[in-house]
Design a protein around this motif. Structure first.
Motif, mmCIF file in Angstrom:
data_model
loop_
_atom_site.group_PDB
_atom_site.id
_atom_site.type_symbol
_atom_site.label_atom_id
_atom_site.label_comp_id
_atom_site.label_asym_id
_atom_site.label_seq_id
_atom_site.Cartn_x
_atom_site.Cartn_y
_atom_site.Cartn_z
ATOM 1 N N THR A 111 -0.020 7.193 6.873
ATOM 2 C CA THR A 111 -0.387 7.292 8.333
ATOM 3 C C THR A 111 -0.496 5.642 8.784
ATOM 4 N N ALA A 112 -0.428 5.661 10.254
ATOM 5 C CA ALA A 112 -0.451 4.257 10.678
ATOM 6 C C ALA A 112 -1.326 4.454 12.230
ATOM 7 N N ASP A 113 -2.167 3.464 12.546
ATOM 8 C CA ASP A 113 -2.772 3.223 13.859
ATOM 9 C C ASP A 113 -2.375 1.865 14.174
ATOM 10 N N TYR A 114 -1.739 1.867 15.368
ATOM 11 C CA TYR A 114 -1.022 0.757 16.123
ATOM 12 C C TYR A 114 -1.819 0.611 17.445
ATOM 13 N N SER A 115 -2.664 -0.548 17.573
ATOM 14 C CA SER A 115 -3.444 -0.774 18.527
ATOM 15 C C SER A 115 -2.598 -1.892 19.324
ATOM 16 N N GLY A 119 -3.315 -5.727 19.172
ATOM 17 C CA GLY A 119 -2.094 -6.318 18.233
ATOM 18 C C GLY A 119 -2.387 -6.019 16.749
ATOM 19 N N THR A 120 -2.859 -4.978 16.439
ATOM 20 C CA THR A 120 -3.078 -4.544 14.870
ATOM 21 C C THR A 120 -2.430 -3.446 14.623
ATOM 22 N N VAL A 121 -2.058 -3.356 13.378
ATOM 23 C CA VAL A 121 -1.464 -2.167 12.659
ATOM 24 C C VAL A 121 -2.284 -1.969 11.462
ATOM 25 N N THR A 122 -2.791 -0.523 11.189
ATOM 26 C CA THR A 122 -3.516 -0.253 10.262
ATOM 27 C C THR A 122 -2.882 0.881 9.708
ATOM 28 N N LEU A 123 -2.234 0.666 8.441
ATOM 29 C CA LEU A 123 -1.375 1.787 7.396
ATOM 30 C C LEU A 123 -2.581 2.289 6.558
ATOM 31 N N THR A 124 -2.481 3.383 6.142
ATOM 32 C CA THR A 124 -3.228 4.087 5.109
ATOM 33 C C THR A 124 -2.342 5.089 4.330
ATOM 34 N N GLY A 125 -2.919 5.294 3.155
ATOM 35 C CA GLY A 125 -2.373 6.306 2.158
ATOM 36 C C GLY A 125 -0.883 5.680 1.545
#
Length: 165
Positions: A111-115, A119-125
């Motif tokens: 998964t990814a959460d792109y704010s 200006g941030t990207v949080t990739l998980t798993g």
């Protein structure tokens, strides 16, 4: 004792090896510009006016400047102004196997959460970041696109370069 000293020397030289190889835990994004338009293509689109979300499903491709993200599903969350009207895109939440690519780097995750606002990207798993011959994996990667920095968490493993180390 000799084996212990060898292992200790390897562990102490590990940070220096990362610096020598030019490793960073970020995506090289050049001049990141959150004001660039976001282009999205997918097999299907559903819009929920009540929640202010657009749901793109199936073979989703998101492009903003040099950044490209592909996933099985992407939910776009719109920013709202003081009056409650939509004011551009706030976030993109991707799932179903995500690939995030710049001109020189690539990251994969579940998964990814792109704010876009932050200006941030949080990739998980099962995150895998590749930069040239270097690969870094972990469970979570948070990237600050504007600062060009990042942090990998959760049983981090790396392979540094090859050949002429």
């Amino acid at each position: 004792m000799t084996r212990f000293l060898f292992v200790l020397a390897v562990l102490l030289s590990f940070p220096a090896a990362l610096v020598a190889q030019g490793t960073s835990i970020a995506l090289s994004t050049g001049a990141y510009d959150s004001g660039l338009p976001v282009e999205v293509s997918a097999d299907e689109l559903s819009v929920d006016q009540g929640s202010g979300e657009a749901i793109f499903d199936g073979n989703v491709l998101v492009v903003q400047g040099d950044l490209r993200m592909s996933a099985g599903k992407v939910v776009i969350v719109y920013a709202t102004g003081d009056s409650g009207s939509t004011n551009g895109i706030a976030r993109l939440v991707a799932s179903g196997g995500v690939t995030f690519v710049t001109a020189t780097d690539a990251a994969e995750a579940e998964t990814a959460d792109y704010s876009i606002e932050g200006g941030t990207v949080t990739l998980t798993g099962n995150v895998l970041l590749t930069q040239g011959q270097t690969a870094i994996s972990g469970e979570k990667l948070v990237i600050d696109l504007a600062a060009g920095s990042g942090r990998m968490e959760g049983r981090v493993r790396t392979v540094i370069g090859g050949g002429n180390n």
